[in-house]
Design a protein around this motif. Sequence first.
Motif, mmCIF file in Angstrom:
data_model
loop_
_atom_site.group_PDB
_atom_site.id
_atom_site.type_symbol
_atom_site.label_atom_id
_atom_site.label_comp_id
_atom_site.label_asym_id
_atom_site.label_seq_id
_atom_site.Cartn_x
_atom_site.Cartn_y
_atom_site.Cartn_z
ATOM 1 N N LYS A 1 0.831 -1.213 0.000
ATOM 2 C CA LYS A 1 0.000 0.000 0.000
ATOM 3 C C LYS A 1 0.862 1.258 0.000
ATOM 4 N N ARG A 2 1.922 1.224 0.788
ATOM 5 C CA ARG A 2 2.800 2.395 0.884
ATOM 6 C C ARG A 2 4.239 1.908 1.006
ATOM 7 N N ASN B 1 8.170 3.540 1.282
ATOM 8 C CA ASN B 1 9.043 4.713 1.411
ATOM 9 C C ASN B 1 10.454 4.241 1.744
#
Length: 341
Positions: free
Chosen positions: A263-264, A266
């Motif tokens: 989903k994410r 980083n």
Amino acid sequence: MVIHYKCPNCGADMVFDSNSGKLSCGSCGRKDDIESFPKENILNEFSEGEAVEYHCKNCGAVILTDADTTATKCSFCGAGVVLADRLSGNLAPALVLPFTISKEQATEAFKTWCRNGRLTPKGFMTANRIKSITGMYVPFWLYDLHSAGSVDAVCTKVRTYTRGDYIYTETSYYDVHRGVDLTYRKVPADASEKMDDMLMDKLEPYDYRNLKEFNTPYLAGYIAEKYNYDDKELFPRIKQRVDKYVDSYIKSTTSQYTTTMIKRRNIDTNQKHAYYTLIPVWMVCYDYNKAEHIFAMNGQTGKIVGKPPISYKKVAAWFGGIAGVTFVALKSLALIFGGGF
């Protein structure tokens, strides 16, 4: 500046010997450690003009090179020379991985590799058309990197079970978080615009335990190139490569789940250090069917990469053999099951 390494015994030119790891004289057989080689036997001659024309100290012939060459051989007397002025300042390598495979060993390894080609034409497999085999030090950057960041994902576990006459599938969903803190050492990227990046990548791996601090005698008798791209210019390419390593690592930490959907993501990858390094490669030019085929060989392990010609007759026979085996297997199963298969 042109550098020759002269034998203290007989005065002949010495070259780096991949078997012993020393400077070797082809005339009298003397071998010397690189670190203790007598400085009085290192002959220097400064170049003229804009450092594109050099003179051989042996025969006086002009040595013409392109602007990227840092080590070569005299076309007239065959002496190995190092162009030291192209190896200074920002162009000075930090490390070198010496050749451990000799030209003779490389030739035999290539012939063996050709004979193992099951789908290559019969004439190619004789391996008697080697047009040239050249030992070359290719410029690389070896990167030390640190990747840190976080990843959020939705993972599932799927369970199938039977009750009575019904089959049920149960899917459970999980919110998964991963914190990433990874360090990578000496990730390689070739820095020569002449070399095919994919070809160079396929030559890996190298054993970096044999890395040496750079010293010009390692280049004697070989061809060497200087880099065309500095470490900052190549960093985007190496970052893209490391991103795949990071994704692979994250995937390995969620192997207990059936599916994983990110989903994410980083991830911050930073360069900690980059080492300008010369890596050994044998380049083989092979003449077959009025065409040249180029192969590269890892100068440390003997691994060969390249695209050999394919015999379409052998390919057809190979697939025909598979089809025949499959047909026989199906026929046997039909007999076992009384034709019901």
